[in-house]
Design an enzyme around this catalytic site. Structure first.
Site, PDB file in Angstrom:
ATOM      1  N   HIS A   1       0.833  -1.201   0.000  1.00  0.00           N
ATOM      2  CA  HIS A   1       0.000   0.000   0.000  1.00  0.00           C
ATOM      3  C   HIS A   1       0.873   1.259   0.000  1.00  0.00           C
ATOM      4  CE1 HIS A   1      -3.234  -2.766   1.157  1.00  0.00           C
ATOM      5  NE2 HIS A   1      -4.068  -1.810   0.785  1.00  0.00           N
TER       6      HIS A   1
ATOM      7  N   HIS B   1       1.739  -4.019   9.394  1.00  0.00           N
ATOM      8  CA  HIS B   1       3.109  -3.722   8.976  1.00  0.00           C
ATOM      9  C   HIS B   1       3.912  -3.144  10.125  1.00  0.00           C
ATOM     10  CE1 HIS B   1       2.959  -4.513   4.694  1.00  0.00           C
ATOM     11  NE2 HIS B   1       1.800  -3.882   4.620  1.00  0.00           N
TER      12      HIS B   1
END
Length: 121
Positions: A38, A87
């Site tokens: 992303h 993440h």
């Protein structure tokens, strides 16, 4: 532009094979953690829009307003990946770095192709 970025991101994820954080994530992802796709794609897409706006908008007021909004959006996407627990910060930094490197190469390639096209006319 984006398809090659997705392929590069997927290959790098397989090379590093870094597991995702497992500290109470707000959502679950099934792929590897590094680099953040992303974050990388936000730099490639919105970074390219920033490049186009910077080079083509004449009105400084709107140019800098749009660039600021897109820059904040990129940072929010990176932050959201860490906030959601999918993440590590280093994944996001890695995604941003790879996205910037890809974008620089892409823009240089596009500019070279445009210049060589005009020279042949």
């Amino acid at each position: 532009c984006l398809i090659l970025g997705i392929i590069i991101n997927s290959v790098i994820k397989l090379i590093f094979a870094r597991p995702r954080p497992d500290i109470n994530p707000l959502m679950v992802e099934n792929t590897y953690s590094f680099p953040s796709g992303h974050s990388m794609m936000s730099i490639i897409l919105y970074g390219y829009l920033i490049y186009l706006i910077y080079n083509n908008f004449k009105t400084k007021k709107y140019k800098w307003l749009l660039i600021s909004i897109l820059s904040i959006l990129i940072l929010c996407i990176g932050f959201s990946r860490v906030y959601l627990g999918v993440h590590y910060v280093s994944d996001v930094i890695g995604g941003f770095t790879l996205g910037i490197a890809y974008l620089i190469l892409y823009v240089k390639y596009k500019n070279k192709k445009l210049c060589s096209f005009h020279l042949h006319l």
